[in-house]
Design a protein around this motif. Structure first.
Motif, PDB file in Angstrom:
ATOM      1  N   SER A   1      29.484  46.057  82.454  1.00  0.00           N
ATOM      2  CA  SER A   1      29.132  45.333  81.236  1.00  0.00           C
ATOM      3  C   SER A   1      30.248  44.366  80.865  1.00  0.00           C
ATOM      4  O   SER A   1      31.175  44.707  80.134  1.00  0.00           O
ATOM      5  N   ASP A   2      30.157  43.145  81.384  1.00  0.00           N
ATOM      6  CA  ASP A   2      31.245  42.177  81.231  1.00  0.00           C
ATOM      7  C   ASP A   2      30.804  40.865  80.588  1.00  0.00           C
ATOM      8  O   ASP A   2      31.465  39.839  80.761  1.00  0.00           O
ATOM      9  N   GLY A   3      29.706  40.894  79.840  1.00  0.00           N
ATOM     10  CA  GLY A   3      29.186  39.637  79.300  1.00  0.00           C
ATOM     11  C   GLY A   3      29.490  39.352  77.855  1.00  0.00           C
ATOM     12  O   GLY A   3      29.314  38.225  77.406  1.00  0.00           O
ATOM     13  N   ASN A   4      29.946  40.355  77.089  1.00  0.00           N
ATOM     14  CA  ASN A   4      30.204  40.181  75.653  1.00  0.00           C
ATOM     15  C   ASN A   4      31.635  40.567  75.332  1.00  0.00           C
ATOM     16  O   ASN A   4      31.983  41.745  75.412  1.00  0.00           O
ATOM     17  N   GLU A   5      32.460  39.619  74.956  1.00  0.00           N
ATOM     18  CA  GLU A   5      33.802  39.925  74.476  1.00  0.00           C
ATOM     19  C   GLU A   5      33.698  40.141  72.959  1.00  0.00           C
ATOM     20  O   GLU A   5      34.088  39.298  72.148  1.00  0.00           O
ATOM     21  N   ALA A   6      33.144  41.281  72.577  1.00  0.00           N
ATOM     22  CA  ALA A   6      32.806  41.540  71.177  1.00  0.00           C
ATOM     23  C   ALA A   6      34.004  42.073  70.397  1.00  0.00           C
ATOM     24  O   ALA A   6      33.961  43.142  69.789  1.00  0.00           O
ATOM     25  N   THR A   7      35.084  41.293  70.416  1.00  0.00           N
ATOM     26  CA  THR A   7      36.307  41.700  69.738  1.00  0.00           C
ATOM     27  C   THR A   7      36.679  40.774  68.595  1.00  0.00           C
ATOM     28  O   THR A   7      37.598  41.069  67.843  1.00  0.00           O
ATOM     29  N   SER A   8      35.972  39.662  68.474  1.00  0.00           N
ATOM     30  CA  SER A   8      36.222  38.701  67.403  1.00  0.00           C
ATOM     31  C   SER A   8      34.996  37.812  67.281  1.00  0.00           C
ATOM     32  O   SER A   8      34.336  37.541  68.292  1.00  0.00           O
ATOM     33  N   PRO A   9      34.661  37.350  66.077  1.00  0.00           N
ATOM     34  CA  PRO A   9      33.483  36.476  65.950  1.00  0.00           C
ATOM     35  C   PRO A   9      33.642  35.148  66.675  1.00  0.00           C
ATOM     36  O   PRO A   9      32.639  34.493  66.979  1.00  0.00           O
ATOM     37  N   VAL A  10      34.868  34.744  66.974  1.00  0.00           N
ATOM     38  CA  VAL A  10      35.111  33.517  67.736  1.00  0.00           C
ATOM     39  C   VAL A  10      35.931  33.868  68.964  1.00  0.00           C
ATOM     40  O   VAL A  10      37.105  34.218  68.863  1.00  0.00           O
ATOM     41  N   THR A  11      35.283  33.803  70.133  1.00  0.00           N
ATOM     42  CA  THR A  11      35.996  34.027  71.400  1.00  0.00           C
ATOM     43  C   THR A  11      35.724  32.844  72.326  1.00  0.00           C
ATOM     44  O   THR A  11      35.295  33.015  73.465  1.00  0.00           O
TER      45      THR A  11
END
Length: 473
Positions: free
Chosen positions: A133-143
């Motif tokens: 699962s490498d498609g969402n860098e869900a660590t900040s609203p702006v990446t």
């Protein structure tokens, strides 16, 4: 049993074929290119350039076929000639060069290769496990600093499934939609390669994946931070674009006057590229009112949305999309699975076409990408049932020239026109029939799939009973 992935074996064999033809991979780094005395636009420098080289092909004439040219044209009893990786001629009477391979396609159809503008293959590969699962860098609203290509796994069996079952020759790989600005997308040629760079569509512009609506406000509101509302979504976007404008001004001054360079910012490089028109915005959005707000925001900051993706309410604003030169990439019948998708209708795509908007089908799914021709049939039928008459050949623009336009590659692909890439599919029947599938698929004139040749029928380690692998018991 320890054995190599057939996809990897094909890639290695192809690498050997290229070497045998005297073709060498391009440099893997831009470091060998002398830097200008005054630095150019930083975002335009790709530190991971394409090393794509077309597989060897042979001059080929396919004749006695029905041709959909991808731009709305239809030729009965047609012929398609390609050589040197390019389309040479299309018509009812094409001169056959000496030594060309001639294929009789009586009762069959030829189209341009299918282009899917919205895919996550390679970033969410098969098997679908958390480690992949490498498609969402869900660590900040702006990446905006992340690039989808850095997660692409070239051995994803989904690529060969899309080629063999769906005739897909080009696809855009996007980050996920958890973030307002999820990062750069990349456009790939659907070929066997050992590296992402070996699949990277040469010269294709990057995209910026953006998202509005429920996803970002749910993900980050759920973490007790902004945005937690739709107004928060817009506020964070506007504040970020203001920073990007300031960053662009500082770099433009340096590029003009020289002196001490400003500090680099990977995310701002991408956003500056958008503001300068070099990187295309690909925006996940469902509701018509939000799409209108995003287009207003784009005018405020001087950029353009290339395409709204999913866009289940796009039929409500077809005229606004046409006026803004913004495309809509939609599903045939996915809607109602959350509130912002509630007001979708089957006639969406046909209504957009009727309004004169640039519209297309897309997958967002490793299964759906294998049947995009059937998705078009569903949308076409819904439109006709509503009294919107669209011909089969015009409907094929939803799979070909329109997504090519939204990706900024329509000058080189997306239709069967002389001089364009020979991305060609021979279908074993009417391609808008549920009973039809690709018989042969060429990418840049190289035959990469042939349903009648076991050596050109790709398989993966996740399938049993394929030719050469023994019978499934």
């Amino acid at each position: 049993m320890n054995r190599r992935s057939p996809r990897l074996m094909l890639a290695l064999a192809a690498a050997g074929a290229l070497a045998a033809c005297g073709q060498k991979e391009a440099p893997k780094s831009a470091a060998a290119t002398p830097a200008p005395k005054v630095p150019g636009k930083t975002y335009a420098r790709d530190p991971y350039p394409s090393t794509y080289k077309a597989y060897p092909g042979v001059p080929t004439l396919v004749r006695n076929v029905t041709v959909y040219d991808g731009e709305g044209g239809r030729i009965e009893n047609g012929q398609v000639l390609f050589a040197g990786g390019k389309i040479v001629a299309v018509g009812q009477s094409v001169e056959t060069p000496a030594g060309a391979t001639v294929i009789d396609g009586t009762g069959k159809w030829v189209t341009p290769g299918v282009i899917d503008i919205h895919s996550h293959l390679g970033d969410y590969p098969s098997p679908s496990v958390s480690a992949h699962s490498d498609g969402n860098e869900a660590t900040s609203p702006v990446t905006a600093d992340v690039w989808a290509e850095h997660s692409v796994w070239p051995q994803d069996p989904g690529f060969s499934r899309a080629l063999a079952n769906g005739g897909v020759t080009t696809l855009q790989i996007l980050p996920g939609s958890a973030n307002l600005m999820g990062g750069r997308s990349v456009t790939l040629k659907n070929v066997y390669a050992r590296t992402m760079q070996g699949m990277k569509f040469p010269g294709a512009p990057y995209g910026l994946k953006m998202a509005c609506g429920e996803n970002p406000k749910r993900v980050y509101g759920g973490k007790g931070r902004q945005p937690s509302t739709r107004m928060g979504n817009v506020a964070v976007n506007r504040a970020t674009w203001m920073k990007a404008q300031d960053y662009g001004r500082r770099w433009a001054k340096y590029e003009k006057d020289g002196g001490e360079p400003p500090a680099r910012d990977v995310a701002m490089d991408t956003l500056r590229g958008v503001l300068d028109g070099e990187i295309l915005v690909q925006n996940h959005c469902y509701r018509a009112d939000e799409m209108a707000i995003v287009m207003d925001m784009a005018k405020e900051f001087g950029y353009k949305v290339s395409a709204f993706h999913h866009a289940v309410e796009a039929y409500k604003i077809g005229d606004l999309l046409r006026q803004n030169g913004t495309c809509a990439a939609v599903w045939a019948d996915w809607y109602g699975f959350k509130m912002e998708a509630w007001d979708g209708i089957h006639e969406n795509l046909a209504l957009l076409h009727k309004a004169g908007a640039c519209a297309m089908i897309h997958s967002d799914d490793s299964n759906g990408i294998q049947r995009l021709n059937q998705e078009v049939t569903k949308a076409l039928t819904a439109g006709r049932n509503a009294g919107i008459q669209v011909s089969d050949e015009l409907a094929w623009t939803w799979l070909a020239i329109n997504p090519a336009k939204a990706l900024g590659i329509d000058r080189v692909t997306g239709s069967l026109k002389a001089g364009k890439m020979a991305d060609v599919v021979l279908w074993n029947g009417n391609p808008l029939s549920v009973y039809t599938r690709p018989e042969k698929v060429w990418v840049d004139g190289a035959l990469l799939f042939d349903m009648n040749n076991p050596r050109l029928r790709p398989v993966s380690d996740f399938e049993l009973g394929q030719p050469g692998l023994g019978d499934a018991k």
